[in-house]
Write a protein that holds these residues in place. Sequence first.
Motif, short mmCIF file in Angstrom:
data_model
loop_
_atom_site.label_atom_id
_atom_site.label_comp_id
_atom_site.label_asym_id
_atom_site.label_seq_id
_atom_site.Cartn_x
_atom_site.Cartn_y
_atom_site.Cartn_z
N ARG A 42 16.01 24.36 4.31
CA ARG A 42 16.96 25.05 3.42
C ARG A 42 17.62 26.21 4.15
O ARG A 42 16.95 26.98 4.84
CB ARG A 42 16.23 25.54 2.16
CG ARG A 42 15.95 24.37 1.22
CD ARG A 42 15.17 24.74 0.01
NE ARG A 42 14.83 23.52 -0.72
CZ ARG A 42 13.91 23.43 -1.64
NH1 ARG A 42 13.19 24.50 -1.96
NH2 ARG A 42 13.67 22.30 -2.24
N ALA B 124 18.93 23.42 -3.08
CA ALA B 124 17.73 22.92 -3.76
C ALA B 124 17.45 21.47 -3.37
O ALA B 124 16.30 21.04 -3.34
CB ALA B 124 17.91 23.04 -5.27
N SER C 294 26.05 25.55 -2.06
CA SER C 294 25.79 25.97 -3.45
C SER C 294 24.29 25.96 -3.69
O SER C 294 23.52 25.35 -2.91
CB SER C 294 26.49 25.01 -4.41
OG SER C 294 25.91 23.73 -4.29
N ALA C 295 23.87 26.58 -4.74
CA ALA C 295 22.43 26.65 -5.06
C ALA C 295 21.86 25.25 -5.26
O ALA C 295 20.73 24.95 -4.84
CB ALA C 295 22.23 27.48 -6.32
N GLU C 296 22.68 24.34 -5.86
CA GLU C 296 22.18 22.97 -6.09
C GLU C 296 21.98 22.24 -4.75
O GLU C 296 21.00 21.52 -4.57
CB GLU C 296 23.17 22.16 -6.95
CG GLU C 296 23.32 22.61 -8.38
CD GLU C 296 24.20 23.86 -8.49
OE1 GLU C 296 25.15 24.02 -7.67
OE2 GLU C 296 23.93 24.71 -9.35
N PRO D 65 21.51 28.82 4.10
CA PRO D 65 22.63 29.22 3.22
C PRO D 65 23.95 28.57 3.59
O PRO D 65 24.81 28.38 2.74
CB PRO D 65 22.70 30.74 3.42
CG PRO D 65 22.09 30.98 4.76
CD PRO D 65 21.07 29.92 4.97
#
Lengths: 524, 168
Positions: free
Chosen positions: B70, B63, B58-60, B72
Amino acid sequence: MNALRRSLRLVFETAQNALGRIFPDAWNPLLNLGALGFFFYWVVTVSGIYVYAFFDTGAAQAFGSVETMTNEQWFHAGLMRSLHRYASDGLVVVMLLHLLREFANDRYRGARSFSWLTGVPVLVLVYVAGITGYWLVWDKLAQYVAIVTSEWLDKAGIFGQPIARNFLSPEHLSDRFFTLMVFMHIAVPLIALLILWVHLQRITKPRINPPRGLAVGTLLSLLVLSLVWPATSQGPADLLEVPADIGLDWFYLPLYPLFETLPGPVTWGSSIALLVMFLAIPWLPPMRRASPARVDLVNCNGCARCFADCPYSAITMVARSDGRPFEREAQVNASLCVACGICAGACPTATPFRRATPLHPGIDLPDLPLAAIRERLHAASARLTERPRIIVFGCGNGVPLSGLDSPGVGVVQLACSGHLPPSFIDYVLSRDLAEGVVLTGCAENDCHNRFGISWTEQRIAGERDPYLRQRVPRERLRTLWAGPLGRHRLEALLETFAAELSRLPSLAEERARRRRELAEAGDD
Amino acid sequence: MTDLLRYVGQAVFYAVVVLGIGYFSQRPIYEHIPPDKAQILLSFSHGGARVEACRRLSAEEIARLPPGQRRPNTCSRRRLPIRVQLVLDETVIFDQVLEPGGLAGDSPAHAYEKFLVPTGRHRLLVRLEDRGRTDRFAYESELVVDLRPRQNLPIDFKADKGGFIFYL
């Protein structure tokens, strides 16, 4: 360990004596095991290079090319193949005998542990070279060797993918694996040769070539064997069939049936334990080392005779350190010294005639100094009550001397026959300490300290410093190199020598005759 | 001993030594496998499915990762154990769970098993499960074979070729 060594030594001495009846002393195969090992190595190398010229290294071609050599080119390439095989077997035999013999003779501990330790990897490498060689023929034996070896390596659990899968089916077999084996079969013996060079570093004048007669006899017999019973292959390898009845080479592969059947932890554990035990043998138990030779600079003139005679390269000549007007002085490397005393025997200052000053030669053994030997000589002579009196000088590794003393025979023990400066013989006879002298020790060509016998004989013959003086009547000197089993020979020699000495004029009469001859020569 | 006798003695010695070398260089014959047996050799290297399928982060979650790490997706490297079963004439002669290789359990599992079996006609069934299921096998192959004396029957497994391969 002592009992094992003594029993083995008895076996070797008996075999040596038996072979000594048919071979000249210098040719005795058991006294040339190391040199024979080198000889076999060179035969294997030369025949291997020849065979390689006719060998196809591909998995599919290897067997065919070896068959062509054996059947169509039997008179050269086939002969060389057989010679390659049998000389490799001979190498294993003499190597193992060499190892056992050095163990039996206690020549593997103390300063000599270096040669033992460097010999063990050679043993392993020779086996690796032999096993990879069998692999290359790619017959049924090669298939068995390849599979059992790779399965055994896999049992170590250190390889990602089982190596044995390379031999799962004909489709899995790759030429690259063969190339690796060829590389190993060439590289491993070269590494062994390098280690052999190291193996010889701590001994002086190593004998790496057997006497010509022994070399010719060995080569001829291998050639005859190769012609009469040529080495053959055992049918082409077929991975879809289990090799059934295999003609194993029991010199190289005796453990393979066990490797194949026993669990990995057992075979790996015992292999590692065996290797560690071999490496640790020099310390099981460690040798109680005698104090190394010590240089006394006051009496050392840097003549380098001790340096030339030391069998273990334990002495080096270095720049003078005490300011005396000599160029060099002897220096002892304690870690290499076995305290054989050969250096003391070579020292020109080691003369028992010195009475005005203490008998301190330029180099001496602290545990058995020549001054002590002179004292023992006097004591032994004083005990002699029966004429003719005979003094026996002997070493602790040769003919057993205990209980030999009698009213006519006195015994003086040395560290080695080469420990005795020749002037001691002169001393015994000119000072009327005995009518005859016997020097005895290890068997001919089998000196425990390598050169004790050779140097002694050369000193007596006036071929090596320090010489035995010409004035010493040689008919009053006997030598016997008979080894631990030579007690009867020594007793027989003493008996005949005593009879011969009885027939000779007394030493006083001889000296008077010599003085007269000298006086007459002076008048002329 | 006369010279002639010594030479004869030497010749006899050489003859005995080389005969010994010649003999033990290839004799006595070692019987590696009895004549009434054949061998089945089951061997393969195969990686089971991953313990955890790849999943999009997820994006969180992205982050929270350090900037240099980082990505995907996240994928577990660890693989599932493999279960293998070999049945000979209705008798299970091998049934084992093979753990994945490697310290992190992310390498293929390996099998290398030999079975000496009587010669003659046999029905072989070999199965493999690599997805962690206990009620079924992902791969299964059957072979009826007439095994000759001392025949070696290798069985490999290659998922990209459809499963088990029998080399006859």
